[in-house]
Write an enzyme that holds these catalytic residues in place. Sequence first.
Site, short mmCIF file in Angstrom:
data_model
loop_
_atom_site.label_atom_id
_atom_site.label_comp_id
_atom_site.label_asym_id
_atom_site.label_seq_id
_atom_site.Cartn_x
_atom_site.Cartn_y
_atom_site.Cartn_z
N ARG A 26 1.71 -4.94 6.15
CA ARG A 26 1.01 -3.90 5.40
C ARG A 26 1.80 -2.61 5.52
NH1 ARG A 26 -5.05 -2.51 4.14
NH2 ARG A 26 -4.66 -0.64 2.94
N ASN A 46 -10.70 -2.77 -6.10
CA ASN A 46 -9.94 -1.74 -6.80
C ASN A 46 -10.56 -1.30 -8.13
OD1 ASN A 46 -6.63 -2.91 -5.75
ND2 ASN A 46 -7.99 -1.40 -4.81
N SER A 60 -7.97 -5.35 4.76
CA SER A 60 -8.51 -5.10 3.42
C SER A 60 -8.86 -6.38 2.65
CB SER A 60 -7.53 -4.25 2.61
OG SER A 60 -7.43 -2.95 3.17
N GLY A 70 0.11 5.34 -4.55
CA GLY A 70 -0.50 6.59 -4.98
C GLY A 70 -0.04 7.77 -4.15
N TRP A 88 2.72 8.00 -2.44
CA TRP A 88 4.14 8.24 -2.73
C TRP A 88 4.27 9.17 -3.93
CZ3 TRP A 88 7.39 7.56 -6.87
CH2 TRP A 88 8.76 7.56 -6.61
N ARG A 91 -11.74 2.37 -8.59
CA ARG A 91 -10.86 3.49 -8.90
C ARG A 91 -11.16 4.03 -10.29
NH1 ARG A 91 -5.00 1.81 -6.20
NH2 ARG A 91 -5.83 1.35 -4.12
N ASP A 117 0.83 -1.20 0.00
CA ASP A 117 0.00 0.00 0.00
C ASP A 117 0.87 1.25 0.00
OD1 ASP A 117 -2.40 1.35 0.00
OD2 ASP A 117 -2.63 1.33 2.17
N GLY A 118 0.34 2.32 -0.60
CA GLY A 118 1.00 3.62 -0.53
C GLY A 118 1.60 4.11 -1.84
#
Length: 235
Positions: free
Chosen positions: A181, A61, A189, A16, A18, A64, A13-14
């Site tokens: 995670r 997802n 999730s 986007g 970043w 999105r 995760d992360g």
Amino acid sequence: MGQSAEHVAIIMDGNGRWAQQRGLPRLAGHHEGAKRIREIVQACPSVGVKHLTIFAFSTENWKRTQVEVGGLMRLFKRYILREAQDLVNEGVRVRFIGDRLRLDKTLIRLMDELEALTAQNAKVHLTIALNYGGRDEVTRAAQRMAGDVERGKLAAKEVTAEVLARYLDTHSLPDPDLVIRTSGEARISNFLLWQSAYAEYEFIDTLWPDFSAGEFTKLLVNFGSRERRFGAIPA
């Protein structure tokens, strides 16, 4: 290190965030995150990890934007094409779990080809969860099992937790010992719900594109110091 984690699962995760922190489009974060996969896979043998499962795209997802979803699907295709030969050379066996029906035919073909190409490898078992959701997986498993009951291949009284597990996407894999995670979120999730019943968890602040083999190793050292009782009382 004490006990070792044979199977590590990662919620990556992360990506986007970043990218957004750097003024870049979200897809740039996903591209950077894809580079980390190779680094972590290569680190696995030295830290005793035989199985690595990564959460690439969830059943949720699809909510999105079309731009991001389309970009991710193209990234998955490029990843397979670019990494296939290196995965073979490095002894990595690749499996995909999740519902393939919604994926496009070209991606499904590439997934099938990569699984076949790496089928004889055994140094590291890399499982990629693509269009995967834990509840969806258990639902599909229950449907398949119910079908066998209807056809007389399985009696209702024979249904046990062990039998149901044989219908899961992960039927050929051991349960994860450790689930990591990244990005500071403290939730699972819908990832490997059945399999992670007794897994240890690590929720870390690092965004996935910044995650390193060094941090991976530290988490495994920490895992080695934990006492896993599986519901029993310590001796």
